[in-house]
Design an enzyme around this catalytic site. Structure first.
Site, mmCIF file in Angstrom:
data_model
loop_
_atom_site.group_PDB
_atom_site.id
_atom_site.type_symbol
_atom_site.label_atom_id
_atom_site.label_comp_id
_atom_site.label_asym_id
_atom_site.label_seq_id
_atom_site.Cartn_x
_atom_site.Cartn_y
_atom_site.Cartn_z
ATOM 1 N N GLU A 157 4.686 -30.482 16.780
ATOM 2 C CA GLU A 157 3.793 -29.975 15.548
ATOM 3 C C GLU A 157 2.646 -29.321 16.112
ATOM 4 O OE1 GLU A 157 2.694 -33.073 12.690
ATOM 5 O OE2 GLU A 157 1.138 -32.100 11.972
ATOM 6 N N TYR A 212 0.973 -1.464 -0.039
ATOM 7 C CA TYR A 212 -0.150 0.000 0.104
ATOM 8 C C TYR A 212 0.850 1.171 0.073
ATOM 9 C CZ TYR A 212 -4.262 -2.629 1.092
ATOM 10 O OH TYR A 212 -5.361 -3.617 0.557
ATOM 11 N N ASP A 236 3.276 -35.480 14.094
ATOM 12 C CA ASP A 236 2.095 -36.629 13.970
ATOM 13 C C ASP A 236 2.868 -37.672 12.802
ATOM 14 O OD1 ASP A 236 0.065 -35.442 14.960
ATOM 15 O OD2 ASP A 236 -0.752 -34.613 13.371
#
Lengths: 363, 363
Positions: free
Chosen positions: B198, B107, B250
């Site tokens: 995680e 911007y 995981d």
């Protein structure tokens, strides 16, 4: 004059209240069994037809309808037993001062006599039953979402389980609201207001530009749609510390709704809005009028934005003149603007011009 | 014996180095103009053909190919000018000690003489050019992502711009790694290792079970794929504090890859991996062998999981015997497991059994 307040320790009080609710549930069930009656539980209905916008409280609540879970029904007996196991698991958590994720409870249930849950959806429904039955949030029962809540920066000192934390000394990223916000004591607050911010980009801008000092404000970085813990923090800041809450979002229907969920609660959580909604919170986000007034860089409204605007136009939470005007105007403009769009005028502009104007602190 | 270390202040040093790089860029351009030559910049190529897995360093690096941006080409002159404006914007940030988001820069460019960017994608490419040209991360140039990095809990004391923060006293949610992690000084560390996690669910489990005390560890909550600031923190903890890094994810291909990106870096960020990759970090996440050994609750592999496993089977980063065996075994098992699945055996099991085993601290 910055305010100075002292609030009493609450962790023990809160825990005790929850444990009593669970104990009463157990007593009722034992009482039924003693009297050779099949234990039954009345659970407020969470179906759409029982979700009502309460004009007096200015948020969604549950209506008068109840469902019954009975251990005397073959169809319901497994769910009833799982609800008992869930309540027992929660009591253990509260007694040991621990908390667990819904996912952990789901896996723990592998070892329950009542049998494991078929899927996470099943365990979530049982937990919502328990929340609705007590009018207590799952966090109060020791069950927390995985993610933490918002970030807070400003003159607030809290106590978390014996550790004192100053929200100007927890790092640039601020103090992170934990899921267990009800166990946190507000020790001292020298702020006069809260400014809650949709994006972390704008949060970091306000922290850097020392907006927390300039406006005597607690700056809260919502990270998009506010987490339950964040909404609870805002409600407590309003009620216990007497701080007015202002919400600064993007100028688009999703920004509007981030603010509105804080103000009037969501329909989905009608059974718990009395702990979350802050009807006096004020929207100071970017409006269609601001887009014109500040000649902001914009994006065109997408189909989805237009549909969403038309949807909220009819929503009782948006029925006042301000919202009706601004929604209509945005639909006419066909444009939306992000809160970071003010950097067109330099990084500090938002703190030097826009916010003082919106907060009524100009000049 | 817990280690005790003192590390020297680095914020000033780091800033000075970056400012010199930018000043040199400016000097070269001015020099070219003085000698009536069109200014040119050599930018390392980031195309796939120039991304190489470096067997010695054990991470992806850029190869020898360069592209040239020249102010003498009509096609390139606007981009060249925007790159100069970007560098100038970065210098202002560094001098004022501020930082800005990419969105804010986008911007701000509305007011540049070189003309605004067409879209955020265009400004991102220019910034990557600048990063690759200097071998410096955007964060070092004062430009940060919106979101903060991971959470850290444990015996580490840091200094952020004059404020001292103890990562056991920043709240239950821990100390949040800011995007500007290179400006942070490590003041004191009494931990012997880092355990990166995680999910935030498991992070909170480890904090609650006092794993940080039990294992003399800094517990790092990655929140899924690690942010650049988090990877930089892990690299600095390894190099400056001499801590071994263990990564607990995981048991599925996405978990494996969260670990691998920390270990060997991503191809996309090959131009910056020397600041991020930690080739000595060790995977202690759930494997196919663990699923069998601990008889964990599992989910079936989805199509996507199988495709991903077959893909990483051929990836040079997974070429060693351990990974090849475990990938093959998971494909045979057709099952995956989450790290929270250990709660089948109680909430503390993961800290009492699994982690001591994996960390070699058993008995």
């Amino acid at each position: 004059m910055p305010r100075k307040r002292k609030v009493k320790a609450r962790e023990g009080v809160h825990r005790q209240k929850v444990e009593e609710s669970l104990a009463n549930l157990g007593k009722e069930v034992v009482d039924d069994i003693t009297k050779a009656r099949p234990p039954r539980l009345k659970i407020p209905s969470r179906s759409t037809s029982n979700i009502i916008y309460d004009e007096t409280n200015r948020y969604f609540v549950l209506g008068p309808h109840y469902g019954v879970r009975s251990a005397g029904s073959l169809k319901q007996v497994k769910k009833f037993a799982q609800l008992m196991c869930t309540a027992d698991f929660c009591r253990d958590l509260i007694r040991s001062g621990k908390f667990a994720t819904l996912r952990e409870m789901y896996y723990t249930a592998e070892g329950w006599d009542a049998g494991p849950f078929r899927d996470q959806g099943e365990s979530n429904v049982i937990l919502e039953d328990l929340e609705a039955a007590f009018g207590l949030k799952r966090e109060s029962l020791g069950l927390t979402p995985e993610e933490d809540g918002a970030s807070v920066y400003g003159k607030l000192v809290v106590n978390e389980g014996g550790v004192t934390i100053d929200a100007t000394k927890a790092g640039r990223a601020g103090y992170t609201i934990p899921p267990t916000i009800d166990d946190v004591d507000f020790i001292r607050c020298r702020a006069k207001r809260v400014i809650a911010i949709e994006t972390m980009g704008m949060y970091h801008r306000l922290v850097q530009e020392k907006a927390w000092k300039k406006f005597d404000a607690l700056i809260v970085g919502l990270k998009g749609q506010a987490a339950r813990a964040t909404r609870r923090f805002l409600k407590r800041a309003h009620e216990e510390l007497g701080l007015p809450i202002a919400i600064f979002t993007d100028g688009d229907p999703f920004g509007f709704h981030i603010a509105m969920v804080i103000i009037s609660g969501s329909a989905k959580l009608a059974y718990i809005n009395h702990e979350l909604a802050v009807p006096d919170a004020r929207f100071i986000g970017v409006t269609a009028s601001d887009i014109v007034k500040y000649n902001l860089p914009t994006d065109k409204l997408r189909e989805l934005d237009i549909a969403r605007l038309k949807q909220i136009q009819k929503d009782p939470r948006y029925s006042n003149e301000f919202w009706q005007d601004e929604i209509k105007r945005m639909l006419e403009l066909k444009k939306k603007a992000e809160q970071q769009a003010f950097s067109k005028y330099g990084l500090s502009y938002v703190v030097k011009e826009y916010l003082p104007e919106k907060l009524g602190l100009k000049g």
